[in-house]
Design a protein around this motif. Structure first.
Motif, mmCIF file in Angstrom:
data_model
loop_
_atom_site.group_PDB
_atom_site.id
_atom_site.type_symbol
_atom_site.label_atom_id
_atom_site.label_comp_id
_atom_site.label_asym_id
_atom_site.label_seq_id
_atom_site.Cartn_x
_atom_site.Cartn_y
_atom_site.Cartn_z
ATOM 1 N N HIS A 50 37.471 -19.700 -20.370
ATOM 2 C CA HIS A 50 38.836 -19.394 -20.792
ATOM 3 C C HIS A 50 39.316 -20.542 -21.679
ATOM 4 O O HIS A 50 39.313 -21.697 -21.235
ATOM 5 N N PRO A 51 39.744 -20.270 -22.915
ATOM 6 C CA PRO A 51 40.080 -21.358 -23.846
ATOM 7 C C PRO A 51 41.088 -22.370 -23.319
ATOM 8 O O PRO A 51 40.917 -23.572 -23.530
ATOM 9 N N SER A 52 42.107 -21.933 -22.615
ATOM 10 C CA SER A 52 43.127 -22.884 -22.162
ATOM 11 C C SER A 52 42.785 -23.520 -20.820
ATOM 12 O O SER A 52 43.546 -24.344 -20.322
ATOM 13 N N LEU A 53 41.644 -23.165 -20.245
ATOM 14 C CA LEU A 53 41.235 -23.741 -18.969
ATOM 15 C C LEU A 53 39.887 -24.462 -19.072
ATOM 16 O O LEU A 53 39.166 -24.579 -18.097
ATOM 17 N N MET A 54 39.563 -24.941 -20.271
ATOM 18 C CA MET A 54 38.268 -25.580 -20.466
ATOM 19 C C MET A 54 38.201 -26.987 -19.878
ATOM 20 O O MET A 54 37.210 -27.353 -19.280
ATOM 21 N N SER A 55 39.265 -27.774 -20.068
ATOM 22 C CA SER A 55 39.209 -29.163 -19.613
ATOM 23 C C SER A 55 40.611 -29.754 -19.555
ATOM 24 O O SER A 55 41.416 -29.506 -20.455
ATOM 25 N N PRO A 56 40.881 -30.570 -18.557
ATOM 26 C CA PRO A 56 42.171 -31.265 -18.542
ATOM 27 C C PRO A 56 42.247 -32.334 -19.636
ATOM 28 O O PRO A 56 43.314 -32.851 -19.938
ATOM 29 N N ASP A 57 41.101 -32.650 -20.263
ATOM 30 C CA ASP A 57 41.075 -33.664 -21.318
ATOM 31 C C ASP A 57 41.759 -33.193 -22.596
ATOM 32 O O ASP A 57 42.064 -33.992 -23.468
ATOM 33 N N HIS A 58 42.004 -31.875 -22.723
ATOM 34 C CA HIS A 58 42.644 -31.331 -23.921
ATOM 35 C C HIS A 58 44.165 -31.318 -23.796
ATOM 36 O O HIS A 58 44.853 -30.820 -24.673
ATOM 37 N N GLY A 59 44.688 -31.835 -22.739
ATOM 38 C CA GLY A 59 46.128 -31.884 -22.524
ATOM 39 C C GLY A 59 46.392 -32.417 -21.133
ATOM 40 O O GLY A 59 45.488 -32.515 -20.301
ATOM 41 N N THR A 60 47.612 -32.754 -20.872
ATOM 42 C CA THR A 60 47.975 -33.251 -19.556
ATOM 43 C C THR A 60 48.245 -32.076 -18.632
ATOM 44 O O THR A 60 49.099 -31.243 -18.948
ATOM 45 N N PRO A 61 47.520 -31.953 -17.505
ATOM 46 C CA PRO A 61 47.803 -30.848 -16.593
ATOM 47 C C PRO A 61 49.271 -30.851 -16.176
ATOM 48 O O PRO A 61 49.819 -31.893 -15.819
#
Length: 147
Positions: free
Chosen positions: A58-69
């Protein structure tokens, strides 16, 4: 009827599952899968879905490194056992983000804490009217004032 299923990315689905069950005073069970679980109310209503970061592409659930949870997200739960929820919350975290207070917009008691992944979680007391079927208050103005 329409329902919202809020899905958040987490690092440890079973661990977060256990944490939320403890916060809500639910019996401990295991999630259906190691990478996805649904926290359910006693009537089967989905309260929150926990999804392992990076599972299922899922694009928006790939990694917490792409944004702050949790950035831009407030998990807001209304409970009918506020005082017990507060006791359970204090057992789960070393400090609350917001101590119990009356929200001037909703006129209900609430407190806030962070979950294991850093999401901001607010617990709000159901008003007497809500518990007795008078319907939810108009939160449109209250939410606008919070923003």
């Amino acid at each position: 009827m329409k329902r919202t299923w809020t899905i958040i990315g987490v690092g440890d689905v079973p661990g977060s599952f256990k944490w939320y069950q403890a916060l809500f005073g639910q019996p401990a069970t295991l999630p259906a899968h190691d990478d996805f679980g649904q926290i359910l109310d006693s009537d089967g209503t989905v309260l929150l879905c926990l999804h392992e970061w990076g599972a299922h592409d899922h694009p928006s659930l790939m990694s917490p490194d792409h944004g702050t949870p949790g950035n831009g997200l407030l998990l807001f739960f209304r409970v009918d056992d506020f005082d017990l929820a507060l006791q359970r919350a204090r057992a789960l975290v070393t400090r609350l983000e917001e101590e119990p207070h009356v929200n001037p917009n909703t006129q209900t008691k609430e407190f806030s804490l962070r979950d294991p992944d850093g999401y901001y979680v607010t617990i709000s007391a159901l008003s007497a009217a809500d518990r007795h079927g008078a319907g939810p208050p108009d939160f449109g103005q209250a939410l606008y004032q919070l923003i």
